[in-house]
Structure formats: C-alpha cells, structure tokens
Scaffold this active site. Structure first.
Site, PDB file in Angstrom:
ATOM      1  N   GLU A   1      -0.935   7.830   5.589  1.00 13.36           N
ATOM      2  CA  GLU A   1      -1.982   6.920   6.034  1.00 13.36           C
ATOM      3  C   GLU A   1      -2.028   6.985   7.569  1.00 13.36           C
ATOM      4  O   GLU A   1      -2.770   7.769   8.114  1.00 13.36           O
ATOM      5  CB  GLU A   1      -1.715   5.507   5.492  1.00 13.36           C
ATOM      6  CG  GLU A   1      -3.006   4.777   5.251  1.00 13.36           C
ATOM      7  CD  GLU A   1      -2.952   3.704   4.159  1.00 13.36           C
ATOM      8  OE1 GLU A   1      -3.854   2.882   4.177  1.00 13.36           O
ATOM      9  OE2 GLU A   1      -2.033   3.678   3.315  1.00 13.36           O
TER      10      GLU A   1
ATOM     11  N   GLU B   1       5.349  -4.415   5.993  1.00 16.09           N
ATOM     12  CA  GLU B   1       3.977  -4.568   5.510  1.00 16.09           C
ATOM     13  C   GLU B   1       3.847  -5.774   4.584  1.00 16.09           C
ATOM     14  O   GLU B   1       2.898  -6.538   4.661  1.00 16.09           O
ATOM     15  CB  GLU B   1       3.585  -3.309   4.747  1.00 16.09           C
ATOM     16  CG  GLU B   1       2.220  -3.394   4.079  1.00 16.09           C
ATOM     17  CD  GLU B   1       1.790  -2.065   3.478  1.00 16.09           C
ATOM     18  OE1 GLU B   1       2.675  -1.292   3.067  1.00 16.09           O
ATOM     19  OE2 GLU B   1       0.575  -1.808   3.436  1.00 16.09           O
TER      20      GLU B   1
END
Ligand code: BGC
Length: 942
Positions: free
Chosen positions: A474, A744
């Site tokens: 990502e 996260e």
C-alpha cells in the site's frame, strides 16, 4: 501570582528563509516569499519595520524600501523577479519598536532553478534495448564522459528521472538524497533536483552517470495485486550539467541520444518499492562510474517523449538517510532462523558488511513483528520486503539497497557466511529530511513512549508523500489519514514545503467536477467522494494556514477547496444532508470489529458533520481572501446544512444520533450544536466514555476530536482517563504491548500478544497518533492563538497523575515553550514567547492575561481538580473496584441479600450485557430493589 522575566541571548536576525527553505538552491518561483526570526534579549520585543537588500552580483545591489510593519513571515519578494539560474544574496535589517536595528548575520543565498521549460536542453533518455513492460527489469545504468576546461567557477546539475534515480559524478553520488525524484502526480508534476557539483569536477576527463530503478513510476504499486507501468513503460534519466567558466562561457552536458551516452545494466537485478531489491555484486561493471571505462559493449540510448512542462522544482526536503540503528539483539528463532532485532519499528533498509565467496547469496526479509518467535510477514500481504545480495567475493563488501524501502523492526537473515556480528548489520532510517520543530515530555514514561511512537510513525510515513503505512502493498497517500494527523505533523516537523507540494498534487488530481481521489497521488482512479478523506482538500490547507500563517497556500488551494464542497453540495439529498453513497465513515472504530467503516457512528452522520465543518472552513477562507460573494454563499450553505443536521440528527436536549463518542466529538468540535445542547452533549460524551470503562471508542475520524470535546465541555478528568487508560482499546495499551510506533488498529496486537488476524493490520499508521496534537496544546499547554503563532496560547491543563510536562515548538517566529510542574500545592509555569509575538496566558483559577516576547515564569496555588465525585450505585465499576475496601463491603452487603449475587460482580458476561455501573449489575437481578437498598447503606457509611 509571581511573574519573572529574564533572558540573555545574542542579538540578530537568524534563519532568513525563502519559501520553506533555508537552503534555497533551486527555488522554483521568481518571487520567493521571505521569512525570518530574530534573537533579541529585550523582553516584549516586537518588530516595527524591515528593509531587504539584494546583491545580484557584479556590483548590482537592489535595495527595497523600508516597510513599516510587524510582518516577518512569508513577506512578498520586493525585488525584480529572479531569472532562471540567477543566484542572489539577500540581507535584512529589522527595527524593533524601540528603534534599534538588527541585522542578518549570514545573508541568505537564493538561487533559482530552471523556471521555464525552455531552459531544458536535455531530453529523457532510456536504454536503447527493447523491454517487455510486463516483467521487472534490472536498474538501468547511464554514463557519459565529458571534458572540463580550465577555469571552471561553478557547476550545477539539474536532473530527474522516470523511475527513481541516483546521479553520480566521477564515481560518487552527487548528493545524499535517496529515492529521487520522489513521488508526485507525475503526469502533472515531476520534480527535478538541483545540485551544486562544482567541487566534484576536475579539469580534464569527467564522468556523469546515473542508475535508474523502476520505483513508483513503473514498478508495481497499489493493493489488491496492484499494477505495473502506472505512469509509463520505460524508465528514463534526465540530466543537464551546466559548467560555468571564469571567462563567462558555459558548457552543457545533457542527456540526449545524439550525445555520447551509453546504457547497460549492473548489479541491481530487480528493485521494487514493495518487494525489495536484488543485487548481484558480480554483475556490477567495475569502474563504470569513472572516466576511462570501456563501454563499447553498452547500448546506445533513445529518447522518451515526456512533457517537460511537468518539471517542477522541489519545495520540501529531499528523502535522506537520517539515522543508523544498531541491532539490540541477534538470535535464533524457534525454527532456527537467524533474526536481527533493531528494537525500533523503523522505515528504511538494512546495510550489511560481509565477506565471503563469490556467488554466495544473502537474503534479508523484513517485518514489523514476530509471532511465535518467528518473523510475521502476513501483515505485509503480498509485499515481499526482501532484499537479496549476491557476493562478489572480493574482501569486505558493504551494501545497502537503493530503490526500495521497508517498514520493519526485525530482519531474518539467510545465507550469512559465518557468525553475524552486531557491527555487520545496521538499520538505516530513511524519510523526508524535515527539520524537527516539536517536542513533548511529561512525568509519565508511558505517555512519553506514546509521543515517541507518534514521532517515529511520522518519520516512517513522511517519505516524500504522507502515506498510510510503510510496509505492506500500500504505502499510499490516503487523504483521510493525513487529514487527521496534519495538526500533529505541523507541530513535530517543518512540513510547510512537504505538504504544499502534496496539496498541489491533490489539486492537480482533482477532477473538473471537484471529485477527489481518496489517494494522492492517485493509483486507483476510483473517486468515491468520501467524507473525512475528501475533506482533506479543505482541512489540510486550513491547518497549514493556522500553523504557518501561509495565506498563499489558501489562495492556491482555494479552487480545490471550493471544488470539493461544491461537488458534495451537489450530492446533498432533499433532506439537506449528505446521506447517501459509499462512505468510509469512522474508519476502524474499535466497537465495530470486522467493519472497518465503523458501525457505531452512522456514516451519514459523519458525512454531514464533515460537510458542515468544511463549509465553515471554506467560508472563513473566502473571508480571508476577500471573496465576499463566495463567503455569503458558503456561509448560507453552512447554516442550511448545520440546521438540517440539527433537525435530523440532534434532539433538542442535545442527544446526537448514533450516541457514540465520535458523534458527540464531531458535534462539539464542528460547532453543530447550540449552547444548551453543547452542555448536554458534553455530559453525554462523558457518560459514554465512562460507560465504556474509560476506553477509547473512536476510529480515525473521531480520535483527533474526542479529548478536546471532553475538555471544552468541562470533562478534563475524563480526557486524562482516556489518555492514561492501559486496557484495550487505548493509546497506552499498545505502549504496554511494546509498541514503538502507532498501530493501524487499536488492537493490531491482541491482548495475548498474537497478531490481529485481519489481513489489514499494520504496526505503523499515524492516524491514531493524532492525539499528540492534544498533548501539545492541552497537556503541554502551547497552542496557536493566531495564524502562524503570531499569538501563542499558554494554557497548560494538568490532570491525571502528571506532576509535570513540557513542550517546545519552533514557530515561524522562533522557539515557543511551556513547562509546568506541580509542587507543594503550587503550579509553576514557565513559558518562552518568541520575539514579535504575544501570548495569551490562561492559568488554572486565574483570569487570562497577555504577555510579550521573552522568558516568563508564574506560580499559582493549585489543587488537583477533585476527581472524587462521590461513589454511588451509579458509579462506574472501574472506579468502584479501584476502592478495594469499598468493593469488599459492597460484595458483603450484596451477599447478605443473596449469596449467589456476589458472583455476578466479577462475571465476564457483564461486558456482554454492557453493564458498566453497579446499578446496571444489580438491575439484572430480580431482587433489584433490595440490593440497591443494601448497597446504599454501604455508600452512606463510606
Ligand atoms: C489504508 C487506510 C485508509 C483506508 C481507507 C486502508 O487500506 O491503510 O489507512 O485510509 O484504507 O479505505
């Protein structure tokens, strides 16, 4: 209240800068704005006037007229515009109100880059060999010999690449920048670098060379498999070396197929941002970067068509190696693998020093965590994060990759010859080399670690663009992530140039219709128009303006901001609200596991709240820019949307739909309520947090808001309880589990230490680190009171069990600092107020007052706000259990009514039925009234 002022500093103008750069080589504008700080020992110093002088060389001095003003940041360039390549020296005199002048100690050298596409004689060159775009290719090597005549006075290299590159002169890299030209929306803006290479050249034969890897340009980028060739199928190099001689003549060495360039491949067999780099040292041609190498076997080069109008100067700092970490442990895993632990989750790569036989292969696999003692690569998804080095076999070989980066704390090493010693392997930390501007520390070591983790999270994710995470497939410029983190980022590091560049890309990628990608640079081309993500278009420039005073960024981004709110207004339904379509919502709300979009807070409550907030920002910006018609239009739209929000989502008594921490935090912070509703909403938020056992209940969007919402409605104590909570979900939960960056998910590691099985689990995402902004402003007590900290707010708000805290920020006017300590019933506060600013000081229990620049100290009587609201049957179980004697007495009283009922008190199923208060528990029992009566008598006695 005592107040002392003292200071003793040398006098003068320090840190004169052009735009956001102190090293102003290669500025991309003809009229760079100028800013400066002064150092004075006169308390209360304020500037009354300034005068700038520009030495344009050859005796040409331009003196601008004296300007009577206090402005000292981002003032207009008062001289004739810079021409391409022009180098000038700028000096400054400023006068204080006392009439005393201060002067620049070191003049600022400003040198323009190539300001006109016509300045480029060079062309992008690529290898002369055909390549299959579907497969990965070795990095391309380019070389060209040239001659330097006697009498060289200066040399500049202007360079860029389609791919990522390293330019070399006579054997060595021209600069310490890595991963140049970074990542921008290449089709709109491709950065070039300017390097002063005068000292690298010698009269006679010289060699200009470059290595070019696939990088973001051609390598695989994106999740769900990603895609190659996003921007083009050929990598290419662009170089224009300009040699100036004493006699005024200029020679150019440029990339051009018609000039003697040759191309080949070398050691770098493969390089990929996600997968890593493979280097076969046996294949690196010896001496190819030096003049005299025999390149007859190399191919020629071809031109790659590329619009030179896209070339743009750098605004922010280059990506560099900023630190080198040594292993804290080298060990064998249970499966016998060789593991290196750097003790810190970092972003960059591994450097090795090795000797062994030719052809021996060393593999370095990187990961952020271990599971069961083994490297845990599952969270990387399909990113291989593996570097491979094949030895040349000649003595000591030192190697590190060039065209990749990894997010890691652990490295699994395979194939190492002999014993791996700690000196043979290092963790190289790599990120945009921003100047550090913010610090925070307090008496609680875990909070300090949390703050450190935020700093590391920012370092790892400010790698040329602001990314979501640095390790899996990502590493993208998710707009929402930055939106929530921007206030923290602007405090910790000087991000003016970094973010203004990124915002240009955001505007460039925005459609004519105002639609924004949720990633900048965009790699997915889906434009779902998501609240909290698209709102970055309004929020990020506003935050930059608040923290730096840069009106220019508002001017530049204004069309983009308007575009964003206009297209949302087009989507507003008959209800007047943004209540349809795909939304990411309060992403990663901990109360909605498995539903990343969050389920506790209705996504349309989120969307409409963000719309009101962005309309309010755009209205304020229109006012600042003097756009009166727009101001009226957006003000009306703001009011309409806010009214619709109230009508649909808020009860007259101040309950907000979804009844969640995020719903109240947004309603309070975005001005969605009237005064009475605010109070009730604050009380309800407080109650919700307590009911959740003082655990955080917000996702990405609510997290930066919740503590402020509590504090401004009078619940400072609850905000501290959230901060100091150590059970999941909370900030310190991760710290207790050994986190060295921000995760996260609130529970990226589960309480048993295992890795959250969700396939989207990173250990380095800065969004939840947004709390640091609250630490700086509220705990530390240093906040901007006017754009760019022209006014500072000094308002420490002690709480929890903190005995002291201190914070420091290099504002555009110089250093501001606040330090406080509680001792013997007194709160002592020390503050540094930068020159040319004032501070509004708000101390607990005191009327506010204003002070000028200088060092200050005050002492006020201080008693910690009594957290002891008396315990009752409606108190939280957490608080009741904390009082062990009381808890035992309660249990006894309950047992006397019904012996079996005491077992309920500690039953795990209480969580399932959401029992948070003692009344909740007793309410489960058929003899509720008797039990309440029994415990009431215990409370009365206590
Ligand atoms: C990213 C996030 C991002 C989110 C939005 C994730 O994959 O890592 O941080 O904001 O997607 O969909």
């Amino acid at each position: 209240m005592k107040n002392t002022v003292n200071s003793s500093t040398p006098q003068g103008v320090v840190s004169l800068r052009a735009e956001y750069r102190q090293d102003a080589l290669g500025v991309g504008v003809t009229r760079p704005r100028l800013s400066w700080n002064v150092q004075v020992d006169r308390p209360g110093w304020e500037q009354s006037a300034y005068q700038l002088t520009c030495d344009r060389g050859q005796g040409l001095i331009e003196q601008a007229s004296r300007v009577e003003t206090g402005n000292s940041t981002l003032v207009a360039w008062p001289f004739a515009p810079l021409r391409s390549r022009e180098r000038v020296s700028v000096q400054l005199t400023v006068w204080g109100r006392d009439g005393q002048p201060l002067q620049t100690r070191i003049p600022l050298q400003v040198e323009a880059g190539l300001l006109d596409p016509g300045d480029w004689r060079a062309r992008f060159i690529t290898s002369g060999v055909d390549e299959d775009p579907a497969v990965e290719h070795p990095a391309a090597l380019f070389r060209c010999e040239f001659e330097v005549k006697p009498g060289l006075v200066s040399a500049r290299l202007y360079s860029s690449a389609l791919g990522v590159y390293e330019a070399l002169l006579n054997g060595g890299p021209v600069s310490d920048a890595v991963l140049s030209p970074g990542w921008t929306s290449y089709k709109h803006r491709l950065r070039y670098q300017v390097t002063d290479v005068t000292g690298m050249l010698a009269t006679g034969d010289n060699l200009l060379a470059a290595r070019v890897g696939e990088g973001w340009f051609r390598g695989r980028i994106g999740f769900l498999g990603g895609r190659r060739n996003r921007y083009g199928e050929r990598t290419a190099f662009l170089g224009q070396l300009e040699l100036r001689y004493a006699d005024g003549s200029i020679d150019h060495v440029i990339t051009d197929p018609a000039i003697g360039w040759s191309c080949s491949t070398g050691g770098i067999r493969m390089s990929s941002i996600y997968d890593g780099e493979t280097y076969d040292a046996r294949l690196e041609p010896q001496g190819w970067t030096e003049p005299g190498f025999d390149a007859r076997a190399w191919s020629g080069v071809r031109e790659v068509a590329w619009d030179l109008q896209t070339l743009t100067a750098e605004e922010g700092p280059a990506v560099r190696r900023t630190e080198v970490l040594r292993p804290v442990a080298i060990s064998r895993s249970p499966a016998g693998k060789l593991l290196v632990d750097f003790g810190q989750n970092l972003v960059g790569w591994t450097r090795i020093r090795v000797s062994g036989r030719a052809g021996r292969t060393i593999t370095l696999r990187h990961a952020e965590v271990l599971e069961g003692g083994e490297l845990c690569t599952r969270p990387l998804r399909i990113a291989k994060a593996t570097d491979t080095y094949i030895l040349r076999g000649e003595g000591v070989e030192v190697w590190e990759p060039r065209f990749t980066f990894h997010g890691f704390r652990y490295v699994e090493v395979e194939g190492w010859p002999g014993e791996l010693a700690a000196d043979d392997i290092a963790g190289v930390v790599v990120h945009s080399d921003m100047v550090r501007t913010g610090w925070f520390e307090c008496s609680n070591a875990e909070v300090n670690r949390l703050h450190e983790n935020v700093v590391w999270g920012m370092r790892g994710n400010f790698l040329d663009i602001p990314t979501d995470c640095p390790q899996r497939d990502e590493r993208l410029g998710w707009t929402g992530d930055l939106q929530v983190f921007a206030p923290t980022a602007t405090y910790l590091f000087d991000v003016g140039g970094f973010l203004s560049s990124w915002l240009r890309d955001l505007a460039a990628e925005q459609g004519e219709d105002g639609m924004l990608p949720i990633l900048v640079p965009d790699t997915i081309r889906v434009r779902p128009s998501c609240a909290g993500w698209g709102d970055a278009a309004a929020i990020v420039p506003w935050v930059l303006y608040e923290r730096t005073g840069d009106v220019g960024v508002l001017q530049r981004q204004y069309a983009s901001m308007k575009g964003w709110v206009e297209q949302v207004l087009d989507r507003v339904s008959g209800s007047g609200l943004w209540d349809w379509g795909m939304q990411l919502g309060d992403w990663l709300d901990p109360g909605a596991p498995g539903h990343e979009g969050g389920r506790r807070t209705n996504p349309y409550v989120v969307a409409s709240a963000f719309l009101v907030n962005s309309l309010s920002i755009v209205t304020r910006v229109a006012r600042i820019l003097g756009e009166t018609e727009d101001e009226a239009r957006y003000n009306a739209a703001w009011q309409r949307t806010r009214d619709a929000f109230r009508a649909h989502y808020v009860t007259s008594a101040g309950r907000v739909m979804s009844d969640s921490q995020t719903a109240y935090a947004m309603a309070l912070r975005f001005g969605l309520l009237d005064e009475e509703q605010r109070e009730a909403a604050g009380a309800r938020l407080n109650e919700l947090v307590a009911q959740e056992g003082f655990r955080i209940g917000t996702g990405f969007l609510g997290t930066p808001l919740v503590c402020d919402a509590l504090v401004e409605t009078g619940h400072l104590d609850t905000a501290y309880r959230l901060l100091l909570q150590t059970e999941a979900p909370s900030w310190l939960y991760a710290v207790r589990l050994g986190a060295t960056t921000i995760w996260e998910r609130w529970d990226s590691l589960l309480p048993d230490g295992s890795v959250n099985p969700n396939e989207m689990t990173s250990f380095n995402h800065y969004a939840f680190g947004a709390i640091a902004d609250w630490l700086h402003r509220c705990v530390g007590g240093l906040a901007p009171g006017a754009p760019g900290y022209r006014k500072v707010i000094v308002q420490p708000q002690p709480g929890g069990d903190l005995a002291w805290a201190r914070t420091r920020h290099i504002t555009p006017y110089g250093e501001a600092a606040v330090r406080w300590e509680i001792k013997s019933g007194m709160l002592r506060v020390e503050a540094v107020v930068p020159p040319n600013t004032t501070a509004d000081v708000r101390l607990p229990g005191q009327p506010a007052f204003t002070v000028g620049a200088g060092d200050h100290a005050w002492e006020v009587p201080y008693a910690p706000a009594s957290t002891a609201t008396p315990l009752t049957v409606d108190s939280n179980l957490v608080d009741l259990r904390a009082d062990k004697a009381l808890w035992a007495a309660l249990a006894a009283a309950i047992g006397a009514v019904d012996a079996s009922a005491t077992a309920w008190l500690d039953s795990p199923s209480l969580a399932v039925v959401k029992a948070q208060t003692l009344r909740d528990v007793l309410g489960l029992h058929s003899r509720y009234r008797d039990l309440v009566e029994a415990v009431q008598s215990v409370f009365q006695k206590a």
